[in-house]
Design an enzyme around this catalytic site. Structure first.
Site, PDB file in Angstrom:
ATOM      1  N   GLU A   1       1.132  -1.792   0.005  1.00 43.98           N
ATOM      2  CA  GLU A   1       0.453  -0.134  -0.137  1.00 43.98           C
ATOM      3  C   GLU A   1       0.716   1.403  -0.176  1.00 43.98           C
ATOM      4  O   GLU A   1       0.152   1.981  -0.555  1.00 43.98           O
ATOM      5  CB  GLU A   1      -0.500  -0.428   1.248  1.00 43.98           C
ATOM      6  CG  GLU A   1      -2.123  -1.094   1.216  1.00 43.98           C
ATOM      7  CD  GLU A   1      -1.269  -2.315   2.197  1.00 43.98           C
ATOM      8  OE1 GLU A   1       0.121  -2.588   2.090  1.00 43.98           O
ATOM      9  OE2 GLU A   1      -2.367  -2.757   2.603  1.00 43.98           O
TER      10      GLU A   1
ATOM     11  N   ARG B   1      13.411 -27.508  -3.780  1.00 39.89           N
ATOM     12  CA  ARG B   1      14.324 -27.380  -3.326  1.00 39.89           C
ATOM     13  C   ARG B   1      15.020 -25.520  -2.808  1.00 39.89           C
ATOM     14  O   ARG B   1      15.444 -25.092  -1.706  1.00 39.89           O
ATOM     15  CB  ARG B   1      15.440 -28.032  -3.446  1.00 39.89           C
ATOM     16  CG  ARG B   1      15.474 -29.384  -3.234  1.00 39.89           C
ATOM     17  CD  ARG B   1      16.811 -30.216  -3.560  1.00 39.89           C
ATOM     18  NE  ARG B   1      16.615 -31.952  -3.149  1.00 39.89           N
ATOM     19  CZ  ARG B   1      17.708 -32.840  -3.174  1.00 39.89           C
ATOM     20  NH1 ARG B   1      19.133 -31.740  -3.447  1.00 39.89           N
ATOM     21  NH2 ARG B   1      17.521 -33.329  -2.878  1.00 39.89           N
TER      22      ARG B   1
ATOM     23  N   LEU C   1      21.487 -32.690  -1.097  1.00 39.60           N
ATOM     24  CA  LEU C   1      20.537 -32.305  -0.809  1.00 39.60           C
ATOM     25  C   LEU C   1      20.667 -30.220  -0.815  1.00 39.60           C
ATOM     26  O   LEU C   1      20.298 -29.566   0.036  1.00 39.60           O
ATOM     27  CB  LEU C   1      20.112 -31.772   1.465  1.00 39.60           C
ATOM     28  CG  LEU C   1      20.556 -33.485   1.808  1.00 39.60           C
ATOM     29  CD1 LEU C   1      20.640 -33.283   3.557  1.00 39.60           C
ATOM     30  CD2 LEU C   1      19.073 -34.016   1.545  1.00 39.60           C
TER      31      LEU C   1
ATOM     32  N   GLY D   1      12.567 -40.630   5.102  1.00 35.88           N
ATOM     33  CA  GLY D   1      12.049 -41.865   4.111  1.00 35.88           C
ATOM     34  C   GLY D   1      10.810 -42.104   4.804  1.00 35.88           C
ATOM     35  O   GLY D   1       9.923 -41.035   4.709  1.00 35.88           O
TER      36      GLY D   1
ATOM     37  N   SER E   1       4.438 -40.180   8.980  1.00 36.67           N
ATOM     38  CA  SER E   1       4.276 -39.901  10.179  1.00 36.67           C
ATOM     39  C   SER E   1       3.235 -38.511  10.214  1.00 36.67           C
ATOM     40  O   SER E   1       2.765 -37.529  10.415  1.00 36.67           O
ATOM     41  CB  SER E   1       5.526 -40.267  10.856  1.00 36.67           C
ATOM     42  OG  SER E   1       6.511 -39.016  10.549  1.00 36.67           O
TER      43      SER E   1
HETATM   44  C1  AOF Z   1       0.565  -5.082   4.159  1.00 35.82           C
HETATM   45  N1  AOF Z   1       1.137  -4.428   2.797  1.00 35.82           N
HETATM   46  O1  AOF Z   1       2.503  -5.837   2.174  1.00 35.82           O
HETATM   47  C2  AOF Z   1       2.090  -6.372   3.687  1.00 35.82           C
HETATM   48  C3  AOF Z   1       1.826  -7.274   4.877  1.00 35.82           C
HETATM   49  O2  AOF Z   1       7.278  -6.575   9.580  1.00 35.82           O
HETATM   50  P1  AOF Z   1       6.293  -5.380   9.420  1.00 35.82           P
HETATM   51  O3  AOF Z   1       6.091  -4.638   9.244  1.00 35.82           O
HETATM   52  O4  AOF Z   1       6.800  -5.522   7.596  1.00 35.82           O
HETATM   53  O5  AOF Z   1       5.139  -6.372   8.874  1.00 35.82           O
HETATM   54  C4  AOF Z   1       4.965  -7.716   9.070  1.00 35.82           C
HETATM   55  C5  AOF Z   1       3.334  -8.010   8.692  1.00 35.82           C
HETATM   56  O6  AOF Z   1       2.681  -7.478   7.757  1.00 35.82           O
HETATM   57  C6  AOF Z   1       2.585  -9.396   7.997  1.00 35.82           C
HETATM   58  O7  AOF Z   1       3.144 -10.427   8.815  1.00 35.82           O
HETATM   59  C7  AOF Z   1       1.518  -9.175   7.755  1.00 35.82           C
HETATM   60  O8  AOF Z   1       1.214  -9.618   8.378  1.00 35.82           O
HETATM   61  C8  AOF Z   1       1.108  -8.213   6.921  1.00 35.82           C
HETATM   62  N2  AOF Z   1       1.744  -7.894   5.707  1.00 35.82           N
HETATM   63  N3  AOF Z   1       0.263  -6.032   5.306  1.00 35.82           N
HETATM   64  O9  AOF Z   1      -0.677  -3.894   5.449  1.00 35.82           O
HETATM   65  C9  AOF Z   1       1.758  -5.499   3.166  1.00 35.82           C
HETATM   66  N4  AOF Z   1       3.094  -7.447   3.495  1.00 35.82           N
HETATM   67 ZN    ZN Z   2       1.290  -3.116   6.435  1.00 37.34          ZN
END
Ligand code: AOF
Ligand code: ZN
Length: 335
Positions: A52, A189, A209, A284, A290
């Site tokens: 935003e 991966r 890996l 494996g 599990s």
């Molecule tokens: C939004 N717009 O583009 C994203 C959001 O540590 P921060 O401030 O970057 O916050 C991360 C959290 O914000 C993330 O875990 C998720 O809940 C939200 N991400 N929110 O409005 C964005 N990337």
């Molecule tokens: Zn945000």
């Protein structure tokens, strides 16, 4: 107003962040004035501005924001994380209308972003279905709603349902899937944080890996230690990435989680503390089973070759999968 094309554009923009936003979700945002896009943005990397913010910043004439609609693939955040709350930025600019793909399951957001907007007299609408917006961030969704890593299981089996022949550690593993399946596996991966195997698989196959056949980083090896199959120091030292070991007696000089690896509840959530948000489980058979039995198989990738074997190690019993493609001689199925 047809919201769907602008929401679709948000998804496209969000995808530009693929591979770099973890542990944050991929998010895209669009500012629309009189049906014309006047600003766009996406979240590129954790710690950097949210979608935003990027979209609003990209608008040349900020006066137009007061008559615009802001579209975003995820609910605008309401908290101070590494960056300030997006909902406050939106209300401070006087944007009158916001359309959202899906709510944010993060406990500090989860409706609070929408509540802030509505409390400031902003009209808030949602996409008709949140499904695609959630699928886009399935790893983030598992992390937030289940408080554990997202697990992708992968194996190859032959047409008789075996993943290996009976053999000793000195004998080579049965080769099942072909080169295209190997490419796909290495692509996988390159997109995960960790790769999990048992110490039995480590002793028998001595796998490297690594992501050798595709671009991307090699994941962190996670090894479940079984007392019957102690890890060889030489193999441990040969790994390209320092492993994390789960078991009762961790070898000196290696970090991990000290517990009985058979009690998944004890160590699975703790993997998040190591930054392991998405983990590929490569075997494996017993470990794969599990994970399926414990409802931890968030996604399954299976390759089925045309070969037959009279007897051998049975493949895990998976839920019904969908055929996705024919990769050379192998049928590629996914959940
Ligand atoms: C939004 N717009 O583009 C994203 C959001 O540590 P921060 O401030 O970057 O916050 C991360 C959290 O914000 C993330 O875990 C998720 O809940 C939200 N991400 N929110 O409005 C964005 N990337
Ligand atoms: Zn945000």
């Amino acid at each position: 107003m047809n919201h769907s094309k602008f929401l679709t554009r948000c998804l496209q923009l969000a995808n530009y962040g693929r591979g770099t936003t973890s542990p944050n979700p991929m998010v895209g945002a669009v500012v629309v004035h009189n049906g014309v896009i006047i600003g766009e943005g996406y979240h590129r990397k954790a710690g950097e501005p949210h979608a935003e913010v990027m979209a609003i910043r990209s608008v040349e004439n900020h006066d137009l924001l007061k008559q615009s609609i802001l579209y975003c693939s995820l609910e605008p955040c309401a908290h101070y994380g590494k960056t300030p709350p997006c909902c406050e930025l939106i209300s401070s600019h006087g944007i009158p209308h916001v359309v959202i793909g899906t709510g944010d399951p993060h406990s500090k957001v989860d409706g609070k972003g929408v509540a802030h907007l509505r409390n400031h007299g902003i009209k808030v609408e949602f996409a008709p279905s949140p499904k695609v917006y959630r699928q886009l961030n399935e790893v983030f969704w598992t992390n937030m709603t289940k408080n554990r890593p997202h697990f992708t299981l992968k194996w190859a089996e032959n047409d008789s349902g075996h993943i290996d022949g009976y053999r000793t550690a000195e004998e080579k593993a049965l080769s099942i899937s072909g080169p295209l399946a190997a490419l796909r596996t290495h692509q996988l991966r390159g997109s995960v944080d960790g790769i999990l195997i048992s110490s039995k698989t480590a002793c028998f196959d001595r796998p490297s890996l690594t992501t050798r056949k595709w671009s991307g980083q090699s994941p962190t090896p996670i090894i479940l230690l079984s007392q019957d199959f102690p890890l060889q120091r030489e193999w441990l030292a040969s790994l390209a990435v320092q492993p994390i070991i789960i078991g009762n007696k961790l070898p000196q000089g290696y970090s991990g989680i000290n517990c009985d690896p058979r009690n998944l509840d004890q160590w699975v959530p703790k993997l998040l503390d190591f930054g392991l948000n998405h983990i590929l489980v490569e075997g494996g058979a017993r470990i794969l089973q599990s994970f399926i039995d414990s409802n931890l198989a968030d996604s399954i990738h299976k390759y089925i070759s045309k070969d037959q074997l009279e007897d051998g190690v049975n493949a895990p019993e998976a839920p019904k999968l969908t055929t996705l493609a024919q990769l050379g001689n192998d049928r590629y199925e996914r959940s």
